[in-house]
Design a protein around this motif. Sequence first.
Motif, PDB file in Angstrom:
ATOM      1  N   GLY A 336      14.117 -12.498  11.569  1.00  0.00           N
ATOM      2  CA  GLY A 336      13.602 -11.144  11.815  1.00  0.00           C
ATOM      3  C   GLY A 336      13.909 -10.820  13.257  1.00  0.00           C
ATOM      4  N   VAL A 337      14.932  -9.978  13.474  1.00  0.00           N
ATOM      5  CA  VAL A 337      15.449  -9.801  14.829  1.00  0.00           C
ATOM      6  C   VAL A 337      14.491  -8.998  15.697  1.00  0.00           C
ATOM      7  CG1 VAL A 337      16.835  -7.790  14.214  1.00  0.00           C
ATOM      8  CG2 VAL A 337      17.515  -9.183  16.139  1.00  0.00           C
ATOM      9  N   GLY A 338      13.712  -8.110  15.104  1.00  0.00           N
ATOM     10  CA  GLY A 338      12.780  -7.285  15.874  1.00  0.00           C
ATOM     11  C   GLY A 338      12.077  -6.322  14.940  1.00  0.00           C
ATOM     12  N   ASP A 339      11.358  -5.400  15.552  1.00  0.00           N
ATOM     13  CA  ASP A 339      10.471  -4.514  14.822  1.00  0.00           C
ATOM     14  C   ASP A 339      11.135  -3.134  14.716  1.00  0.00           C
ATOM     15  OD1 ASP A 339       8.094  -3.244  14.011  1.00  0.00           O
ATOM     16  OD2 ASP A 339       6.963  -4.714  15.198  1.00  0.00           O
ATOM     17  N   ARG A 340      11.301  -2.612  13.490  1.00  0.00           N
ATOM     18  CA  ARG A 340      11.948  -1.297  13.363  1.00  0.00           C
ATOM     19  C   ARG A 340      11.199  -0.184  14.077  1.00  0.00           C
ATOM     20  NH1 ARG A 340      16.246  -0.435  10.230  1.00  0.00           N
ATOM     21  NH2 ARG A 340      16.917  -2.323   9.200  1.00  0.00           N
ATOM     22  N   SER A 341       9.873  -0.355  14.214  1.00  0.00           N
ATOM     23  CA  SER A 341       9.098   0.714  14.848  1.00  0.00           C
ATOM     24  C   SER A 341       9.213   0.645  16.380  1.00  0.00           C
ATOM     25  CB  SER A 341       7.642   0.645  14.407  1.00  0.00           C
ATOM     26  OG  SER A 341       7.111  -0.592  14.802  1.00  0.00           O
ATOM     27  N   ALA A 342       9.831  -0.407  16.919  1.00  0.00           N
ATOM     28  CA  ALA A 342      10.034  -0.498  18.379  1.00  0.00           C
ATOM     29  C   ALA A 342      11.416  -1.076  18.630  1.00  0.00           C
ATOM     30  CB  ALA A 342       8.958  -1.362  19.009  1.00  0.00           C
ATOM     31  N   PHE A 343      12.393  -0.176  18.793  1.00  0.00           N
ATOM     32  CA  PHE A 343      13.786  -0.616  18.903  1.00  0.00           C
ATOM     33  C   PHE A 343      14.049  -1.561  20.065  1.00  0.00           C
ATOM     34  CE2 PHE A 343      17.156   0.621  16.167  1.00  0.00           C
ATOM     35  CZ  PHE A 343      16.488   1.375  15.226  1.00  0.00           C
ATOM     36  N   CYS A 344      13.201  -1.449  21.103  1.00  0.00           N
ATOM     37  CA  CYS A 344      13.422  -2.348  22.258  1.00  0.00           C
ATOM     38  C   CYS A 344      13.277  -3.809  21.820  1.00  0.00           C
ATOM     39  CB  CYS A 344      12.474  -2.003  23.401  1.00  0.00           C
ATOM     40  SG  CYS A 344      10.765  -2.004  22.912  1.00  0.00           S
ATOM     41  N   THR A 345      12.482  -4.088  20.797  1.00  0.00           N
ATOM     42  CA  THR A 345      12.329  -5.482  20.350  1.00  0.00           C
ATOM     43  C   THR A 345      13.595  -5.951  19.625  1.00  0.00           C
ATOM     44  OG1 THR A 345      11.316  -4.862  18.235  1.00  0.00           O
ATOM     45  CG2 THR A 345       9.818  -5.236  20.097  1.00  0.00           C
ATOM     46  N   VAL A 346      14.290  -5.025  18.976  1.00  0.00           N
ATOM     47  CA  VAL A 346      15.546  -5.381  18.299  1.00  0.00           C
ATOM     48  C   VAL A 346      16.612  -5.706  19.356  1.00  0.00           C
ATOM     49  CG1 VAL A 346      17.353  -4.607  16.708  1.00  0.00           C
ATOM     50  CG2 VAL A 346      14.966  -3.948  16.293  1.00  0.00           C
ATOM     51  N   ALA A 347      16.682  -4.853  20.403  1.00  0.00           N
ATOM     52  CA  ALA A 347      17.632  -5.122  21.499  1.00  0.00           C
ATOM     53  C   ALA A 347      17.319  -6.471  22.134  1.00  0.00           C
ATOM     54  CB  ALA A 347      17.550  -4.004  22.549  1.00  0.00           C
ATOM     55  N   ALA A 348      16.048  -6.736  22.356  1.00  0.00           N
ATOM     56  CA  ALA A 348      15.641  -7.971  23.049  1.00  0.00           C
ATOM     57  C   ALA A 348      15.945  -9.216  22.214  1.00  0.00           C
ATOM     58  CB  ALA A 348      14.161  -7.913  23.400  1.00  0.00           C
ATOM     59  N   GLY A 349      15.936  -9.083  20.875  1.00  0.00           N
ATOM     60  CA  GLY A 349      16.105 -10.260  20.027  1.00  0.00           C
ATOM     61  C   GLY A 349      17.509 -10.463  19.475  1.00  0.00           C
ATOM     62  N   LEU A 350      18.369  -9.463  19.658  1.00  0.00           N
ATOM     63  CA  LEU A 350      19.669  -9.463  18.974  1.00  0.00           C
ATOM     64  C   LEU A 350      20.563 -10.667  19.309  1.00  0.00           C
ATOM     65  CD1 LEU A 350      21.613  -7.890  17.129  1.00  0.00           C
ATOM     66  CD2 LEU A 350      22.482  -6.762  19.184  1.00  0.00           C
ATOM     67  N   TYR A 351      20.814 -10.901  20.587  1.00  0.00           N
ATOM     68  CA  TYR A 351      21.757 -11.966  20.958  1.00  0.00           C
ATOM     69  C   TYR A 351      21.211 -13.353  20.648  1.00  0.00           C
ATOM     70  CZ  TYR A 351      24.721  -8.528  23.301  1.00  0.00           C
ATOM     71  OH  TYR A 351      25.543  -7.475  23.583  1.00  0.00           O
ATOM     72  N   ALA A 352      19.891 -13.524  20.819  1.00  0.00           N
ATOM     73  CA  ALA A 352      19.293 -14.825  20.494  1.00  0.00           C
ATOM     74  C   ALA A 352      19.461 -15.089  18.995  1.00  0.00           C
ATOM     75  CB  ALA A 352      17.828 -14.852  20.889  1.00  0.00           C
ATOM     76  N   ALA A 353      19.298 -14.044  18.181  1.00  0.00           N
ATOM     77  CA  ALA A 353      19.454 -14.202  16.728  1.00  0.00           C
ATOM     78  C   ALA A 353      20.883 -14.616  16.387  1.00  0.00           C
ATOM     79  CB  ALA A 353      19.078 -12.899  16.018  1.00  0.00           C
ATOM     80  N   LEU A 354      21.867 -13.968  17.013  1.00  0.00           N
ATOM     81  CA  LEU A 354      23.272 -14.316  16.729  1.00  0.00           C
ATOM     82  C   LEU A 354      23.549 -15.765  17.103  1.00  0.00           C
ATOM     83  CD1 LEU A 354      25.146 -11.070  17.888  1.00  0.00           C
ATOM     84  CD2 LEU A 354      24.646 -11.798  15.556  1.00  0.00           C
ATOM     85  N   ARG A 355      22.981 -16.214  18.229  1.00  0.00           N
ATOM     86  CA  ARG A 355      23.156 -17.618  18.621  1.00  0.00           C
ATOM     87  C   ARG A 355      22.456 -18.555  17.641  1.00  0.00           C
ATOM     88  NH1 ARG A 355      24.741 -19.269  24.067  1.00  0.00           N
ATOM     89  NH2 ARG A 355      25.622 -17.427  25.053  1.00  0.00           N
ATOM     90  N   ASP A 356      21.279 -18.142  17.168  1.00  0.00           N
ATOM     91  CA  ASP A 356      20.544 -19.002  16.221  1.00  0.00           C
ATOM     92  C   ASP A 356      21.338 -19.195  14.919  1.00  0.00           C
ATOM     93  OD1 ASP A 356      18.547 -19.378  18.029  1.00  0.00           O
ATOM     94  OD2 ASP A 356      17.171 -17.916  17.147  1.00  0.00           O
ATOM     95  N   PHE A 357      22.062 -18.158  14.502  1.00  0.00           N
ATOM     96  CA  PHE A 357      22.898 -18.320  13.295  1.00  0.00           C
ATOM     97  C   PHE A 357      24.005 -19.344  13.551  1.00  0.00           C
ATOM     98  CE2 PHE A 357      21.329 -13.961  12.117  1.00  0.00           C
ATOM     99  CZ  PHE A 357      20.641 -14.371  10.995  1.00  0.00           C
ATOM    100  N   ASP A 358      24.559 -19.327  14.766  1.00  0.00           N
ATOM    101  CA  ASP A 358      25.577 -20.332  15.121  1.00  0.00           C
ATOM    102  C   ASP A 358      24.987 -21.730  15.044  1.00  0.00           C
ATOM    103  OD1 ASP A 358      27.514 -18.463  15.500  1.00  0.00           O
ATOM    104  OD2 ASP A 358      27.509 -18.549  17.693  1.00  0.00           O
ATOM    105  N   THR A 359      23.805 -21.887  15.637  1.00  0.00           N
ATOM    106  CA  THR A 359      23.148 -23.197  15.638  1.00  0.00           C
ATOM    107  C   THR A 359      22.908 -23.675  14.212  1.00  0.00           C
ATOM    108  OG1 THR A 359      22.041 -22.508  17.648  1.00  0.00           O
ATOM    109  CG2 THR A 359      21.184 -24.490  16.602  1.00  0.00           C
ATOM    110  N   ALA A 360      22.545 -22.733  13.349  1.00  0.00           N
ATOM    111  CA  ALA A 360      22.249 -23.102  11.956  1.00  0.00           C
ATOM    112  C   ALA A 360      23.527 -23.381  11.162  1.00  0.00           C
ATOM    113  CB  ALA A 360      21.455 -21.990  11.289  1.00  0.00           C
ATOM    114  N   GLY A 361      24.672 -23.048  11.741  1.00  0.00           N
ATOM    115  CA  GLY A 361      25.948 -23.340  11.096  1.00  0.00           C
ATOM    116  C   GLY A 361      26.171 -22.594   9.786  1.00  0.00           C
ATOM    117  N   VAL A 362      25.846 -21.295   9.784  1.00  0.00           N
ATOM    118  CA  VAL A 362      26.058 -20.533   8.544  1.00  0.00           C
ATOM    119  C   VAL A 362      27.502 -20.023   8.467  1.00  0.00           C
ATOM    120  CG1 VAL A 362      23.642 -19.854   8.290  1.00  0.00           C
ATOM    121  CG2 VAL A 362      25.203 -18.377   9.572  1.00  0.00           C
TER     122      VAL A 362
END
Length: 394
Positions: A336-362
């Motif tokens: 869950g990258v962030g909260d749709r009702s507060a876009f700043c949380t999506v911006a704040a979580g986006l790059y960490a999420a992309l890295r986490d997918f790398d770590t998970a090896g998907v």
Amino acid sequence: MQSEIIQKTETQIINVESADPEKHLEYAALLAAPAHCLKNGGLVAFPTETVYGLGADALNEAAAGKIYAAKGRPSDNPLIVHIADIAAMEELAYVNEQARLLAEAFWPGPLTIVLPKREIVPYQTTGGLDTVAIRMPAHPAALELIRQSGVYVAAPSANISGRPSPTKAAHVIEDMSGRIEYIIDGGAVGIGIESTIIDLTGEIPAVLRPGYVTKEMLEQIVGRVVLDPALENPTEGIRPKAPGMKYTHYAPQGELTLVELCDDTRRRIQDSRERGKQEGGLPETESEEVRELQQPVILRICSLADEKRQAGYRVGIMASKETLTAYAGHADVVIGVGDRSAFCTVAAGLYAALRDFDTAGVDYIYAESFYGDGLGYAVMNRLLKAAGQRVIYV
Ligand code: TXA
Ligand code: MG
């Protein structure tokens, strides 16, 4: 490979996250060694309000050159010069009235201004261009470091070229350990996507990279502002004016595809919701409302994910906080990258999420789309780049 020609350096990590910038002497003492290192031509990664930067003395060709080597960055991709007071802009560039007004309005802050460069700025820093990109960051550690080192600090994002920009020190450590002298750990950054870049060298100011400072906010200060045509037509092969925007940035290792509601579907859902409202049937909570609206997206992502998993691949899903539970059992990792009702949380979580997918090896990632104005536009610019512009409309 680039990494093999880099001499192994011992990287020291300095934590300033819990230090109080108001206690100036103590705070300054923490940064004395990295500031000294910068002054002497070394490399120091530091937090800003947008993403972590990888700094070197901007006016020292050899030092700036080291940045390209440490990142594995193409040398035609210019660096942003970071300053600690507005007046410094005049020493680096030929400044116009628009630049002064924008600096007054947004600095320190997430805006980078492109101007004709003065001679003291080496071409090594500007990637061979006659213009220079300048920004005064809004982070106490960044400002203290620049002031104390006594140099202007050229700094791209502190990631290996092609990886998502770092939003925590752990990301910098992952990419830069053994390649640079210091990493300053200031905790998680506030904004999470890189600064807005505005080019003031043309007739009309042009946004080269969208960010937290939106076109509308800029227009309130300098009147008409245009978007670089390459931003509006990313698939038509128009050459972007910010050289860095042409690279497939932020790419995760798995193949990323966005799933987005088409206008028709959105309209149909809204109509049926209006009818529902008239009949007194309203969703109980905001999350329920979002899930209802996103239902066609959720269904498509689940079926795409199921298909790939049946074929033996590992799959990740990028959801929002509100829709997270709807994907249970359909992927190896759901974030869950962030909260749709507060876009700043999506911006704040986006790059960490992309890295986490790398770590998970998907192998495959399916992501919900985060269309919207303002910060939503900047988030989508990064997400579409990460996805190589791959979008499925439902
Ligand atoms: O938020 C940020 O701007 C972060 C933090 C560390 O300040 N820095 C950052 O740097 O994102 P970097 O190098 O990852 O991105 C700089 C972008 C590239 O796309 C580059 O091509 C563009 O700025 N750029 C730099 N100088 C330019 C110039 N003179 N003209 C046009 N674009 C320029
Ligand atoms: Mg970058």
